[in-house]
Each structure stands twice: as C-alpha cells, then as structure tokens.
Design an enzyme around this catalytic site. Structure first.
Site, PDB file in Angstrom:
ATOM      1  N   TRP A  12      -3.456  -2.562  -1.222  1.00 57.83           N
ATOM      2  CA  TRP A  12      -3.313  -3.995  -1.501  1.00 57.83           C
ATOM      3  C   TRP A  12      -4.142  -4.714  -0.443  1.00 57.83           C
ATOM      4  O   TRP A  12      -3.875  -4.599   0.750  1.00 57.83           O
ATOM      5  CB  TRP A  12      -1.851  -4.403  -1.423  1.00 57.83           C
ATOM      6  CG  TRP A  12      -1.592  -5.824  -1.797  1.00 57.83           C
ATOM      7  CD1 TRP A  12      -1.500  -6.348  -3.053  1.00 57.83           C
ATOM      8  CD2 TRP A  12      -1.341  -6.921  -0.894  1.00 57.83           C
ATOM      9  NE1 TRP A  12      -1.225  -7.689  -2.995  1.00 57.83           N
ATOM     10  CE2 TRP A  12      -1.130  -8.083  -1.687  1.00 57.83           C
ATOM     11  CE3 TRP A  12      -1.296  -7.036   0.495  1.00 57.83           C
ATOM     12  CZ2 TRP A  12      -0.858  -9.320  -1.125  1.00 57.83           C
ATOM     13  CZ3 TRP A  12      -1.038  -8.281   1.050  1.00 57.83           C
ATOM     14  CH2 TRP A  12      -0.814  -9.399   0.238  1.00 57.83           C
TER      15      TRP A  12
ATOM     16  N   LYS B 283       4.854  -5.271  -4.349  1.00 58.12           N
ATOM     17  CA  LYS B 283       6.297  -5.113  -4.455  1.00 58.12           C
ATOM     18  C   LYS B 283       6.962  -5.029  -3.086  1.00 58.12           C
ATOM     19  O   LYS B 283       7.950  -5.688  -2.825  1.00 58.12           O
ATOM     20  CB  LYS B 283       6.613  -3.856  -5.271  1.00 58.12           C
ATOM     21  CG  LYS B 283       8.105  -3.615  -5.492  1.00 58.12           C
ATOM     22  CD  LYS B 283       8.729  -4.726  -6.306  1.00 58.12           C
ATOM     23  CE  LYS B 283      10.210  -4.502  -6.543  1.00 58.12           C
ATOM     24  NZ  LYS B 283      10.818  -5.658  -7.227  1.00 58.12           N
TER      25      LYS B 283
ATOM     26  N   LYS C  13       9.944 -17.218 -10.093  1.00 66.14           N
ATOM     27  CA  LYS C  13       9.700 -16.234 -11.147  1.00 66.14           C
ATOM     28  C   LYS C  13       8.616 -16.709 -12.110  1.00 66.14           C
ATOM     29  O   LYS C  13       7.740 -15.952 -12.501  1.00 66.14           O
ATOM     30  CB  LYS C  13      10.997 -15.959 -11.926  1.00 66.14           C
ATOM     31  CG  LYS C  13      11.993 -15.119 -11.193  1.00 66.14           C
ATOM     32  CD  LYS C  13      11.492 -13.698 -11.011  1.00 66.14           C
ATOM     33  CE  LYS C  13      12.236 -12.975  -9.916  1.00 66.14           C
ATOM     34  NZ  LYS C  13      11.880 -13.391  -8.549  1.00 66.14           N
TER      35      LYS C  13
ATOM     36  N   CYS D 215       0.825  -1.209   0.000  1.00 70.20           N
ATOM     37  CA  CYS D 215       0.000   0.000   0.000  1.00 70.20           C
ATOM     38  C   CYS D 215       0.858   1.257   0.000  1.00 70.20           C
ATOM     39  O   CYS D 215       1.938   1.290   0.580  1.00 70.20           O
ATOM     40  CB  CYS D 215      -0.903   0.018   1.228  1.00 70.20           C
ATOM     41  SG  CYS D 215      -1.912  -1.453   1.440  1.00 70.20           S
TER      42      CYS D 215
ATOM     43  N   GLU E  92      14.560 -19.981  -7.241  1.00 75.58           N
ATOM     44  CA  GLU E  92      14.266 -18.626  -7.714  1.00 75.58           C
ATOM     45  C   GLU E  92      13.661 -18.652  -9.115  1.00 75.58           C
ATOM     46  O   GLU E  92      12.726 -17.894  -9.411  1.00 75.58           O
ATOM     47  CB  GLU E  92      15.555 -17.791  -7.700  1.00 75.58           C
ATOM     48  CG  GLU E  92      15.458 -16.426  -8.346  1.00 75.58           C
ATOM     49  CD  GLU E  92      14.504 -15.469  -7.644  1.00 75.58           C
ATOM     50  OE1 GLU E  92      14.250 -14.378  -8.201  1.00 75.58           O
ATOM     51  OE2 GLU E  92      13.999 -15.792  -6.539  1.00 75.58           O
TER      52      GLU E  92
ATOM     53  N   ARG F  38       4.617  -0.666  -6.377  1.00 75.00           N
ATOM     54  CA  ARG F  38       4.553  -1.438  -5.138  1.00 75.00           C
ATOM     55  C   ARG F  38       3.466  -2.503  -5.176  1.00 75.00           C
ATOM     56  O   ARG F  38       3.478  -3.431  -4.371  1.00 75.00           O
ATOM     57  CB  ARG F  38       4.294  -0.494  -3.961  1.00 75.00           C
ATOM     58  CG  ARG F  38       5.404   0.504  -3.716  1.00 75.00           C
ATOM     59  CD  ARG F  38       4.950   1.625  -2.808  1.00 75.00           C
ATOM     60  NE  ARG F  38       4.755   1.161  -1.445  1.00 75.00           N
ATOM     61  CZ  ARG F  38       5.645   1.297  -0.461  1.00 75.00           C
ATOM     62  NH1 ARG F  38       6.802   1.866  -0.716  1.00 75.00           N
ATOM     63  NH2 ARG F  38       5.386   0.873   0.756  1.00 75.00           N
TER      64      ARG F  38
ATOM     65  N   GLU G 186       5.180 -16.602 -10.360  1.00 73.05           N
ATOM     66  CA  GLU G 186       4.774 -15.234 -10.031  1.00 73.05           C
ATOM     67  C   GLU G 186       4.102 -14.526 -11.198  1.00 73.05           C
ATOM     68  O   GLU G 186       3.082 -13.857 -11.028  1.00 73.05           O
ATOM     69  CB  GLU G 186       6.001 -14.398  -9.624  1.00 73.05           C
ATOM     70  CG  GLU G 186       6.419 -14.501  -8.184  1.00 73.05           C
ATOM     71  CD  GLU G 186       7.586 -13.585  -7.886  1.00 73.05           C
ATOM     72  OE1 GLU G 186       7.483 -12.794  -6.942  1.00 73.05           O
ATOM     73  OE2 GLU G 186       8.603 -13.641  -8.606  1.00 73.05           O
TER      74      GLU G 186
ATOM     75  N   ASN H 139      -1.652   2.195   6.016  1.00 70.75           N
ATOM     76  CA  ASN H 139      -0.871   1.029   5.618  1.00 70.75           C
ATOM     77  C   ASN H 139      -0.637   0.178   6.854  1.00 70.75           C
ATOM     78  O   ASN H 139      -0.429   0.707   7.946  1.00 70.75           O
ATOM     79  CB  ASN H 139       0.489   1.431   5.047  1.00 70.75           C
ATOM     80  CG  ASN H 139       0.402   2.087   3.698  1.00 70.75           C
ATOM     81  OD1 ASN H 139      -0.666   2.159   3.096  1.00 70.75           O
ATOM     82  ND2 ASN H 139       1.523   2.590   3.211  1.00 70.75           N
ATOM     83  N   GLY H 140      -0.619  -1.146   6.692  1.00 71.73           N
ATOM     84  CA  GLY H 140      -0.342  -2.030   7.816  1.00 71.73           C
ATOM     85  C   GLY H 140      -1.547  -2.871   8.189  1.00 71.73           C
ATOM     86  O   GLY H 140      -2.528  -2.952   7.447  1.00 71.73           O
TER      87      GLY H 140
ATOM     88  N   HIS I 249      12.965 -39.403  -4.941  1.00 73.59           N
ATOM     89  CA  HIS I 249      12.308 -39.483  -3.640  1.00 73.59           C
ATOM     90  C   HIS I 249      10.909 -38.876  -3.675  1.00 73.59           C
ATOM     91  O   HIS I 249      10.395 -38.463  -2.634  1.00 73.59           O
ATOM     92  CB  HIS I 249      13.164 -38.803  -2.570  1.00 73.59           C
ATOM     93  CG  HIS I 249      14.484 -39.470  -2.360  1.00 73.59           C
ATOM     94  ND1 HIS I 249      14.606 -40.715  -1.770  1.00 73.59           N
ATOM     95  CD2 HIS I 249      15.750 -39.090  -2.688  1.00 73.59           C
ATOM     96  CE1 HIS I 249      15.891 -41.057  -1.730  1.00 73.59           C
ATOM     97  NE2 HIS I 249      16.600 -40.085  -2.279  1.00 73.59           N
TER      98      HIS I 249
END
Length: 612
Positions: free
Chosen positions: A76, A607, A489, A2, A485, A27, A492, A106-107, A508
């Site tokens: 967000w 973000k 990606k 946010c 990673e 963000r 995402e 925010n929060g 396994h």
C-alpha cells in the site's frame, strides 16, 4: 495494509507465497510481488505487478518463477506512487541481472532521506522512490557473508516502524526477518519454516505460530529458527496453536464481502456475547473489578470507525456508570500536551490490534503513568492485547471488506458490556437494571436480523443516492457518532462526499448547503431528543432538502413529498446505536454497487493501518 509472506523449504515454495498473498488481499494494496532463489541458475528472480494478486500468479506461471526460498509482498503506497519500480521486493547489489539481496518491508522509515544520501555517497543507485529500497541497500552494504549479522547491523540504523524479510543469493537456505512497530509472525513447519505479517497468510501451511516482539530479529532455516532481541541476545518465543482457517474468508453466495459481513452481524454479536451469562468486571480479565472500582476517569483511544465506537460509548458510560470519559483520536493524542491522571482507565479500540497510531498512543499514555489499560480487539494474539493489562476479545471473525461493519457492531457490543461492568464496580448498577440490560443484549441478534431484512427498501433509496455527489447525515445525542459512521461508510466505498453533524448544528453553518440536490439522512429514534430532531428536519424541508429518515416505529414521522421514511422494526433504548448503524451500512453498500465502485477494496485505502 502491506502484507508479507516468506518461506524456506526443500520444495517449491512459490505456490505457498502466492496463496499467502491472496489471503492478505483484504488488508488493501496497490501492487504486489514475489522474489525467490532459483537453484537452477543460482540467482534471485522476482515478479512484480500493479494489478491484483491473480495477475501476479499468471505472470509467475508464464515466467516460470520457482524456488525453495522466497519472500512476497502486497504494498500500500506511502513513499512513491503505485508503480512497478516501487513495488516490493526490492533488490540490491545488482551486477547486471544478478542481484545479491532481496527485501520486503512494512512500515515507514523516518530517517530514509538521511540514509539514502549516505548510500548514494557510497555508490548505490536507487531505482525507486521508496524508503524500503534504502533498507535493501543498507543490508547489502553491511553484508560480509552473514545475512543475520547484516540485518542486525542495518536495523540499528533505522528510525521508524518496520517489519522486514530478507533473502540473499549467497545463503539460499535462509530467510532473515526483523520487526519493530509492525506485526510479524513466524510459522513453524516440518522441514520448512515460514514468515508472515498475519497468521492468516499461513493457514493451510502451519498452525504453529510465534509472535515476534519489537526489536526481534529472526533467522529462519529449513530445520531451525533462531531469535535474538533488540540487544542481540538469544531469546525464546513460544509457539502458539492458531487456527486461522481460510474458510472464513470465502465469499459464498454474496456479491461482495461487505454484504456478507453485514449479514453476518447477528452471528458475530451472538458469538461476542456467547460466554456472557451476567455482568461482571472479570469479563475483562483478572483484577478488573478492583481497577474499575478505583478509577475516576476513562480515556478512550482509537482511529476511524473505532473512534466513532468510542464516541458512542462516552454517552453510555457517562449516563449509566457516571464516570467522565474523554475520547481521543489516537494519532493526535500523543502529539499534544495532556494532563495525565493515574486513576484513569485507558481503553484502546482496534479491529486488528496492530493499528500503529493506537499502539503509539497507548504507549504514550503508559509513559505518563496511566497503567490501567484495557483493549477491545478482534484478534486475541495481537500486539495491543499483549500490551494491555485487561482485554475483551470480540468475535467478529475475519473481516475482509475494508469498510468495517461487523467489527464495529461487535466493538459497540463490547463497549456496552464495559459500561455495565464499570457501573457495577462503581456501585451504580442495580440488579434490576442489570437484568434489564442483559435481556436487551440477548435480544440483539434477533433485532439485528430484523434490521437487515430492510435491505429491499434501502436498495430503492440507493438508486437515488447514486446520482448525487454530496450528502449530509444528521443525528442527535448518542446517534451523532452513528451519523458520522454512516457518512464515513458512504464516502469510503461510493466516493460520494458525505459529512455528519449533530442535527442542532444545522443552523450554525451546514444549512447553507441544503438544496433539493442535497440528500439529508436522518437517524430518528424515539428518544428524549425526538421533538428537537423533528424541528431540525423542518429546517431542511423549508430549504427544499430531501430527507431520508430511519425512524423508530412509534415516532409518528410520516412519508410525504420530500420526506422518505424507512421504519425500524422496534425501539432499542440504549442499544439503539447498534441497530441504527446497520441500515446506514446497507445504504452505503448498495449506493456503491449502483455507482460501480470497488466495494471491498476502495481506492487509496487499506484494511489494517500499520503505519502512522
């Protein structure tokens, strides 16, 4: 996550607020809004949207929203779905169409249910499912003609993390704000003052920035700024000159910011290494040599992509510096019993330096007596830098794409420097080895440039990947975190389900998933595990899996039916993970393009994650 922008001025401030929101779009958000005091009718007015900021701008123009005092927000969603009635700013004290209080936040407020029940008993009606509306009504409840006093009384009742900005129709030349656990800055102008969750939002309006501390409450008026601490005592917070140029976020000739940032990696790594003439612990701050010399353990705390950077560093540090390393997911570390060791170097990794999980984990480690703390961060003025004794600031520049690219490779670059600095302090780095590693690092920008030149071959692969809904990524040793990673990606931004495994773990369990419909991406450097990896690849081929291999030039892996190979330009030794992650970034990017997803703003993601 946010974003907040606020201002008090003698001019129409709406264009500044909206421009600030545009700069904070990177963000991540799913709704946005603005509220101002309209002097023509003496009322608070607002506009809210579940579309992009561009649509909000059009809406504001059509509605004729103007004002000299205002607040704006990108949200967000946490509490309540992404919907207009949940979007900020929130109003309180509504008498017909005449609210008294407007607030952005925010929060996360952890005791919002308890406060909501209390406010309902007092006659307040809630229009949203958010925890934020609780704060708006709480401020209204405490308001007795002084907005500052009302905000101070309200935040004393809040539990959780917050950054808030508040305006009141009865005091139209005033914005009051507070923070605890979420970032908030004040911008000092001439005949006007500003508020934002990120200094970037104020680029072009002011470069004089005050970074508020946890517990601060600030009173912004046209000609003055007053700050009180958590105890209500007046405090001085020094303004800093911050050059947050908006040009850094211009797209230029690229199709998306993610593509731009992938291609900026040679420069970003070169800039990160710019002042590094030799390896010395003092690169991380005064006194670092003594700290690095006496430690006998390293604890790395991070989340998401930064966590994978830390996992890679574990291989480097234990191999070169011979110091045991633990890598913890920050959001898990503080909630379990651990065994503290005062001779531990605690390393946090964060692109923004405001990641709530990592900040909380850092404070927890400090509370356990582990006081030698170091952060690797991209923002020199962030809360994490201020909280740690030592730091290394990467120079990735502004990263707009939600899926991190250049921030990750510069973090790895900094972590390799840390590896060498610790090894030197511990007496485990010879002059010959230091010179060899410095030469290799100096070559990194050129080597990265050669890797991004593989893009046309990767585009051809992406057309095939776009047809699938699942993928496996394999790596061994220090390339296993790079495989993770790469999988992150892909999921995402393309929304393809992807998982990563150490290649030796195939038999396994994961091998049960392999068919001719399962692409298997393999990282194949020419290292000590290459022959083991080749055996794992044969396990995939025997089950009809399609292998897509990024192989070093001298691995003697040949393309054939069911085995697709792209050759890396050269072998990179210890630095191989930095180079091998780049084609995985490009594969994810072009697969997402082929599937038509929103590359820079993938669904449900943000973000800067400033809530737990």
């Amino acid at each position: 996550m946010c974003g907040i922008v606020g201002a008090v001025s003698s001019r129409d401030i709406v264009p500044v607020l909206l421009e600030g929101l545009k700069r904070l779009e990177y963000r991540g958000y799913d709704s946005c809004g603005v509220a101002v005091y309209d002097a023509d009718n003496g009322q608070l007015r607002r506009a809210r949207s579940t579309q992009r900021v561009a649509e909000l701008i059009d809406q504001v123009a059509v509605d004729g929203v103007t004002g000299f005092t205002g607040i704006a927000h990108t949200r967000w969603a946490t509490h309540g779905a992404p919907a207009t009635h949940n979007a900020h700013p929130h109003f309180s004290g509504t008498n017909g169409s005449d609210p008294r209080i407007a607030l952005v936040h925010n929060g996360i407020i952890e005791n919002h249910d308890e406060l909501r029940a209390l406010l309902i008993e007092r006659g307040y009606v809630f229009e949203s499912q958010t925890d934020t509306e609780v704060i708006a009504h709480l401020v209204h409840y405490h308001y007795e003609g002084d907005l500052l006093a009302a905000v101070q009384a309200s935040v004393r009742q809040l539990k959780g993390a917050y950054a808030i900005g508040v305006i009141c129709k009865d005091e139209p030349h005033r914005v009051v704000a507070a923070r605890d656990g979420s970032p908030l800055v004040v911008g000092i102008g001439t005949g006007e003052n500003f508020l934002a969750s990120d200094a970037l939002a104020l680029a072009g309006s002011t470069d004089q920035i005050i970074y508020l501390e946890d517990g601060d409450v600030v009173d912004l008026q046209i000609g003055n700024v007053w700050i009180t601490d958590a105890h209500g005592q007046a405090v001085e917070r020094q303004a800093q000159t911050v050059q947050a140029h908006s040009a850094a976020v211009e797209l230029g000739p690229y199709r998306h910011y993610m593509q731009k940032e992938i291609f900026e990696q040679p420069r970003a790594v070169a800039d990160t290494l710019d002042d590094v003439m030799s390896i010395m612990p003092e690169l991380f701050g005064d006194g670092a040599y003594g700290a690095f010399k006496q430690i006998d353990r390293i604890l790395i705390l991070a989340c998401g992509t930064s966590y994978y950077a830390g996992m890679t560093a574990k291989y480097w540090i234990e191999s070169i510096a011979r110091i045991p390393v633990s890598v913890e997911i920050a959001s898990e570390y503080r909630y379990r019993d651990s065994v503290p060791n005062p001779k531990t170097l605690v390393v946090t990794i964060s692109q923004s330096g405001e990641t709530a999980d990592t900040l909380a984990a850092l404070k927890h480690a400090q509370s356990l007596g582990m006081l030698e703390t170091l952060t690797i961060c991209n923002v020199s003025t962030s809360a994490m830098v201020r909280a740690c004794r030592y730091n290394f600031i990467t120079r990735a520049g502004v990263e707009v794409g939600v899926a991190s690219t250049k921030a990750f490779t510069t973090q790895l670059t900094a972590l390799f420097l840390l590896t060498l600095a610790v090894a030197q302090a511990q007496g485990r780095l010879s002059e010959e080895d230091e010179a060899m590693h410095v030469r290799a690092m100096r070559h990194l920008p050129v080597a990265i440039g050669a890797v991004v030149a593989l893009e046309p071959q990767i585009i051809a692969w992406s057309e095939q990947f776009a047809k699938h809904e699942n993928a496996l990524f394999l790596g061994r040793g220090m390339h296993f975190p790079i495989a993770m990673e790469g999988a992150l990606k892909l999921k995402e931004i393309s929304y393809i389900h992807a998982e990563a495994y150490p290649a030796g773990e195939l038999k396994h369990g994961p091998l049960a998933l392999v068919t001719d419909e399962m692409p298997v991406v393999t990282i194949a450097p020419n290292d000590a595990l290459l022959e083991k990896l080749k055996s794992n690849m044969q396990e995939v081929r025997a089950r009809g899996g399609q292998l897509y291999v990024f192989a070093d030039v001298d691995t003697r892996i040949q393309a054939e039916q069911g085995l697709h190979v792209i050759r890396m330009p050269e072998h990179y030794g210890y630095l191989s993970p930095i180079l091998h992650v780049i084609p995985l970034q490009l594969l994810a990017y072009h697969t997402a393009c082929a599937r038509g997803t929103d590359v820079d703003k993938p669904r449900n993601l943000a973000k800067s994650v400033t809530v737990e």
